[in-house]
Design an enzyme around this catalytic site. Structure first.
Site, PDB file in Angstrom:
ATOM      1  N   ASP A   1       0.855  -1.204   0.036  1.00  0.00           N
ATOM      2  CA  ASP A   1       0.615   0.078  -0.008  1.00  0.00           C
ATOM      3  C   ASP A   1       1.261   1.136  -0.066  1.00  0.00           C
ATOM      4  O   ASP A   1       1.818   1.595   0.334  1.00  0.00           O
ATOM      5  CB  ASP A   1      -0.828  -0.038   1.217  1.00  0.00           C
ATOM      6  CG  ASP A   1      -1.826   0.786   1.099  1.00  0.00           C
ATOM      7  OD1 ASP A   1      -2.330   1.484   0.307  1.00  0.00           O
ATOM      8  OD2 ASP A   1      -2.597   1.150   2.473  1.00  0.00           O
TER       9      ASP A   1
ATOM     10  N   ASP B   1       2.039   5.286  -5.572  1.00  0.00           N
ATOM     11  CA  ASP B   1       1.469   6.867  -4.651  1.00  0.00           C
ATOM     12  C   ASP B   1       2.213   8.016  -5.266  1.00  0.00           C
ATOM     13  O   ASP B   1       3.351   8.296  -4.646  1.00  0.00           O
ATOM     14  CB  ASP B   1       1.084   6.671  -3.705  1.00  0.00           C
ATOM     15  CG  ASP B   1       0.570   8.025  -3.312  1.00  0.00           C
ATOM     16  OD1 ASP B   1      -0.117   9.281  -3.333  1.00  0.00           O
ATOM     17  OD2 ASP B   1      -0.255   7.827  -1.876  1.00  0.00           O
TER      18      ASP B   1
ATOM     19  N   GLU C   1      -2.499   6.305  -7.808  1.00  0.00           N
ATOM     20  CA  GLU C   1      -3.443   7.135  -6.958  1.00  0.00           C
ATOM     21  C   GLU C   1      -3.496   8.251  -7.608  1.00  0.00           C
ATOM     22  O   GLU C   1      -2.659   8.308  -8.181  1.00  0.00           O
ATOM     23  CB  GLU C   1      -3.114   7.900  -5.921  1.00  0.00           C
ATOM     24  CG  GLU C   1      -2.396   7.437  -4.394  1.00  0.00           C
ATOM     25  CD  GLU C   1      -4.154   6.899  -3.402  1.00  0.00           C
ATOM     26  OE1 GLU C   1      -4.006   6.010  -3.021  1.00  0.00           O
ATOM     27  OE2 GLU C   1      -4.106   7.929  -3.196  1.00  0.00           O
TER      28      GLU C   1
ATOM     29  N   HIS D   1      -9.749   4.691  -0.845  1.00  0.00           N
ATOM     30  CA  HIS D   1      -8.707   4.804  -0.156  1.00  0.00           C
ATOM     31  C   HIS D   1      -9.995   5.479   1.334  1.00  0.00           C
ATOM     32  O   HIS D   1      -9.737   6.661   0.969  1.00  0.00           O
ATOM     33  CB  HIS D   1      -7.478   5.501  -0.539  1.00  0.00           C
ATOM     34  CG  HIS D   1      -6.711   4.367  -0.683  1.00  0.00           C
ATOM     35  ND1 HIS D   1      -5.431   3.668  -0.481  1.00  0.00           N
ATOM     36  CD2 HIS D   1      -6.637   3.669  -1.918  1.00  0.00           C
ATOM     37  CE1 HIS D   1      -4.469   3.689  -1.733  1.00  0.00           C
ATOM     38  NE2 HIS D   1      -5.739   3.021  -2.558  1.00  0.00           N
TER      39      HIS D   1
ATOM     40  N   GLY E   1     -10.695   5.003   3.861  1.00  0.00           N
ATOM     41  CA  GLY E   1     -12.608   4.566   3.951  1.00  0.00           C
ATOM     42  C   GLY E   1     -12.368   5.373   6.301  1.00  0.00           C
ATOM     43  O   GLY E   1     -13.652   4.995   6.255  1.00  0.00           O
TER      44      GLY E   1
ATOM     45  N   ASN F   1      -7.704   1.445   7.819  1.00  0.00           N
ATOM     46  CA  ASN F   1      -6.405   1.256   8.623  1.00  0.00           C
ATOM     47  C   ASN F   1      -6.465   2.347  10.057  1.00  0.00           C
ATOM     48  O   ASN F   1      -6.431   1.620  10.924  1.00  0.00           O
ATOM     49  CB  ASN F   1      -5.699   1.597   7.781  1.00  0.00           C
ATOM     50  CG  ASN F   1      -4.176   1.478   8.123  1.00  0.00           C
ATOM     51  OD1 ASN F   1      -4.373   1.446   9.411  1.00  0.00           O
ATOM     52  ND2 ASN F   1      -3.076   1.963   7.686  1.00  0.00           N
TER      53      ASN F   1
HETATM   54  P1  13P Z   1      -7.770   5.399   6.647  1.00  0.00           P
HETATM   55  O1  13P Z   1      -7.112   4.785   7.580  1.00  0.00           O
HETATM   56  O2  13P Z   1      -8.456   6.445   6.550  1.00  0.00           O
HETATM   57  O3  13P Z   1      -8.690   4.457   7.152  1.00  0.00           O
HETATM   58  O4  13P Z   1      -7.884   5.042   5.417  1.00  0.00           O
HETATM   59  C1  13P Z   1      -6.587   3.699   5.467  1.00  0.00           C
HETATM   60  C2  13P Z   1      -5.881   3.369   3.128  1.00  0.00           C
HETATM   61  O5  13P Z   1      -6.524   4.442   2.583  1.00  0.00           O
HETATM   62  C3  13P Z   1      -5.132   2.645   3.626  1.00  0.00           C
HETATM   63  O6  13P Z   1      -4.468   2.938   2.471  1.00  0.00           O
END
Ligand code: 13P
Length: 290
Positions: free
Chosen positions: A80, A102, A138, A216, A218, A240
């Protein structure tokens, strides 16, 4: 067992999304995998560049591959947010199933040029090693860092959302498999509440590019916004911050409850339970389960 690409295609056909959750340790991985298996849904485990450094790339690949083959289960490893071609290549070489390159901070044309190099590299390795490697990019700034935010980061606004025209040009020029656009989303959780998502923008970008889209940032978004965006073309959702909060709060509480305890396998189980609860709820929502 379905391949990564097949799982994404199936999610799109069913109008649902696959959950992508980040980890820094094995407790969190156990929690996420327990939740996925309980609900019998495919799952993507994400490690950013920093999370990869902490966990170990070789270790991450070994564990995910071992689980996948032991259980014949669709669990995939995503690199990621990699901020350079070199870092993306390192994760591809280590055996990750996909990477997110990214380069949103670079000028548009430079982003295209380096992303294309990353796609070409992934295709070469995939061919040589006879395995599937997906590349995601991205487009549009949605902030950095999965943390609790006092306010919306500078540079994130409705005015800076990804346009369908840019997305179309970018995808055609780079050949990426997946695109993560800016559609009102933001990394992290804003104390006063996260902004609303824009499903109509998801629909327009999906129509313009014709490839699967990834949401992303979320954490902290509203359930109805997720459902609307998934319906319009989001096939993967990243979470995350919510995982980090659940883990850390459970750990603090456990250590407070057991002040004399020094055995990790005695004070860590509540962290697994707490993360699993969060992941299960998110997976049910993304999969359209009650
Ligand atoms: P959040 O920490 O806002 O859930 O974003 C996570 C993310 O997009 C990781 O790539």
């Amino acid at each position: 067992m379905k391949t990564y690409g097949e799982c994404i295609k199936e999610a799109n056909e069913k109008g649902i999304a696959i959950g992508h959750f980040n980890i820094s340790n094995l407790e969190t991985l156990h929690a996420i995998y327990n939740a996925a298996k309980k609900l019998q849904v495919p799952i993507i485990i994400g490690l950013t560049e920093n999370e990869s450094e902490f966990f170990g790339r070789t270790e991450a690949v070994a564990v995910i591959r071992a689980l996948r083959s032991r259980d014949n289960y669709p669990i995939f490893l995503n690199g990621d947010h990699h901020y350079s071609l070199e870092a993306a290549k390192t994760s591809i070489d280590a055996g990750y199933d996909s990477v997110v390159i990214d380069l949103v901070k670079l000028p548009f044309e430079e982003n295209i040029r380096i992303t294309k190099e990353c796609v070409d590299y992934a295709r070469q390795v995939a061919k040589k090693e006879k395995r599937e490697i997906l590349v995601e990019a991205e487009l549009g700034f949605i902030g950095t860092g999965s943390k609790i935010l006092d306010k919306l980061p500078d540079g994130v606004s409705e005015a800076t959302m990804t346009t369908p025209e840019d997305a179309k040009r970018f995808v055609a020029a780079t050949g990426v498999d997946l695109l993560a656009p800016s559609i009102g989303n933001v990394h992290g959780m804003v104390k006063s509440g996260n902004p609303r998502l824009h499903p109509e923008r998801v629909k327009a970008i999906r129509a313009a590019t014709g490839i699967p889209l990834v949401l992303h940032g979320g954490s902290g978004s509203m359930s109805e916004d997720f459902i609307a965006c998934i319906k319009e073309g989001i096939d993967i959702v990243h979470i995350n911050t919510e995982i980090r909060v659940a883990f850390t709060e459970a750990l603090k509480k456990s250590l407070t409850n057991l002040p004399e305890e020094i055995t990790p396998y005695k004070y860590l189980p509540p962290t697994v339970e707490a993360v699993q609860t969060v992941v299960e709820a998110r997976l049910k929502l993304f999969s359209g389960m009650k």
